[in-house]
Design an enzyme around this catalytic site. Sequence first.
Site, PDB file in Angstrom:
ATOM      1  CD  GLU A  26      -2.862   0.985   2.505  1.00 21.67           C
ATOM      2  OE1 GLU A  26      -2.723   0.044   3.328  1.00 21.67           O
ATOM      3  OE2 GLU A  26      -3.810   1.784   2.542  1.00 21.67           O
ATOM      4  CG  ASN A 175      -9.493  -1.662   1.671  1.00 21.25           C
ATOM      5  OD1 ASN A 175      -9.142  -2.834   1.879  1.00 21.25           O
ATOM      6  ND2 ASN A 175      -9.275  -0.695   2.557  1.00 21.25           N
ATOM      7  CD  GLU A 176     -10.023  -2.533   6.349  1.00 19.42           C
ATOM      8  OE1 GLU A 176      -9.991  -1.458   6.972  1.00 19.42           O
ATOM      9  OE2 GLU A 176      -9.320  -3.517   6.674  1.00 19.42           O
ATOM     10  CE1 TYR A 242      -3.151  -6.157   8.936  1.00 16.15           C
ATOM     11  CE2 TYR A 242      -5.462  -5.556   8.756  1.00 16.15           C
ATOM     12  CZ  TYR A 242      -4.177  -5.559   8.241  1.00 16.15           C
ATOM     13  OH  TYR A 242      -3.921  -4.975   7.022  1.00 16.15           O
ATOM     14  CD  GLU A 298      -5.958  -4.712   4.257  1.00 19.41           C
ATOM     15  OE1 GLU A 298      -5.842  -4.342   5.447  1.00 19.41           O
ATOM     16  OE2 GLU A 298      -6.395  -3.985   3.351  1.00 19.41           O
ATOM     17  CD  GLN A 347       0.425  -2.468   3.767  1.00 21.20           C
ATOM     18  OE1 GLN A 347       1.193  -1.830   3.049  1.00 21.20           O
ATOM     19  NE2 GLN A 347      -0.736  -1.976   4.198  1.00 21.20           N
TER      20      GLN A 347
HETATM   21  O1  AHR Z   1      -2.861  -2.603   6.231  1.00 25.51           O
HETATM   22  C1  AHR Z   1      -3.128  -1.400   6.886  1.00 25.51           C
HETATM   23  C2  AHR Z   1      -4.592  -1.036   6.833  1.00 25.51           C
HETATM   24  O2  AHR Z   1      -5.345  -1.964   7.539  1.00 25.51           O
HETATM   25  C3  AHR Z   1      -5.228  -1.027   5.466  1.00 25.51           C
HETATM   26  O3  AHR Z   1      -5.012   0.163   4.794  1.00 25.51           O
HETATM   27  C4  AHR Z   1      -6.677  -1.188   5.782  1.00 25.51           C
HETATM   28  O4  AHR Z   1      -7.388  -1.812   4.745  1.00 25.51           O
HETATM   29  C5  AHR Z   1      -6.681  -1.979   7.080  1.00 25.51           C
HETATM   30  O5  AHR Z   1      -7.487  -1.425   8.041  1.00 25.51           O
END
Ligand code: AHR
Length: 507
Positions: A26, A175-176, A242, A298, A347
């Site tokens: 990103e 995205n999101e 995450y 992600e 990432q």
């Molecule tokens: O990866 C960092 C961020 O995490 C991304 O931009 C977003 O999609 C997520 O919340």
Amino acid sequence: MAYRGIVNADKRMSTIDRNIYGHFAEHLGRCIYEGIWVGEQSPIPNTNGIRNDVAAALRQIRVPVLRWPGGCFADEYHWKDGIGPRERRKRMINTHWGGVTETNHFGTHEFMALCELIGCEPYINGNVGSGTVREMSEWVEYLTTASESESPMAELRAGNGRREPWKVKYFGVGNENWGCGGNMRPEYYADLYRRFQTYVRNYGDNRIHRIACGPNGDDYRWMEVVMREAAGYLDAVSVHFYTHPRSLKAHSSATGFAANEWFVVLDRTLFMDELLTKHGEIMDRYDPDRRVGLIVDEWGTWYDVEPGTNPGFLYQQNTMRDAMVAALNFHIFHKHSGRVRMANIAQTVNVLQAVILTDGENMVLTPTYHVFDLFQVHQDAEALELTYDAGVYSHGSGRGIPAVSVSASRDKEGRVHISVCNLQHADGATIELTLRGVGMESPAVRGTLLAAEAVDAHNTFDQPDRVKPQPFADFRTEGGTLTVNLPKMAIAVLELVPGEDDVVIKK
Ligand code: AHR
């Protein structure tokens, strides 16, 4: 302690799509700028502005697919700002990530050149939150229409130096969108998705997989609504999850943590299994034939940033704990490979659970990188059925998690690869696997190990090889049983190659 299991090599489950080993880069902190793009005038060796060291390291692990330009950045990105002569490109503020100026020097042409250099498929994420249908539609036209087609976008592209259209297989529609991508409700997003994707067209023989924005972790309602309203219009739906110790009220440093934080982070990582099971069950109701893929685009650890760095840049170190997180996630993705067709670590460079860290001209490969390297043997291989007693590992909280984790696959040359993890921070583990249907009387077995002495062992620019793979020989094969002795906190990959007298069973 010994853990016993059976590899049923005659029972194949599903192909482990190579895209499960995908990446995400990103416009955030030093991922794109510095980490990948240094510009043609840089003293750092580069190919048309892209760092040679980073590109070579990514080629080595056979990155199959790369998602770009975000993340939250995607829903603020206007692609036309990132084409044409670089010195004339419009600048913008990267409001999500540190409020820094985005030069737009890395745009569509640079990204496609990066994918060509690494040898991976591009996965482009379009802007729904602040973009228009026309903008998205023209981006696809710019990327994929032939110059002879009299397309105004192909003409624009040719004017910018590229006559040939590119092939783009994966395109994300937002995205999101439940959060940074517009704070939408699933009903609203599902309708918007249907509208936007209508104009994400297939030109010539290019065939696009349309990917809808899926839920935030365990938001099962989001998945339900998107599948109910839009399953017929999509090829895949994403999910983001995450491993975030702060949300568990645990100490959240990437290094300098104790055994408790090792345990808590692994425990949380394993939630991915439940998540994929439950999202998969919802998808099965609307798509029983499993046409639609689930994409974990992600995933990874998210700690406090390194002291003294910009909080908006999400720069963190990477330890043996991250290596274990990666290995466990891969085993979970293999298990769900009938539905999970892609995953993208967050990432690639210098951000979150990065596989590569850079500092000026220096580059270091993280323990997570080494897992990608070791596990690449599973790409496109057939997952093999496996049953085993994983034991119980507990520490502090009274909760128990598996002590060991195992996954096995057979590739198209007939080689069987078995990856094994010992999650325990203090104890070794012996894993005894009965090999059924492997069809090898006398396989040649080769082992590689990634292990560490300390829970937070990591590589630095001064000590880049503290955690790195080593040849491994503490195993034996006898009477159809493979016995592996793993030290504490260890990941190993065993390769079984058919002997000369064996009939080779291929994937
Ligand atoms: O990866 C960092 C961020 O995490 C991304 O931009 C977003 O999609 C997520 O919340």
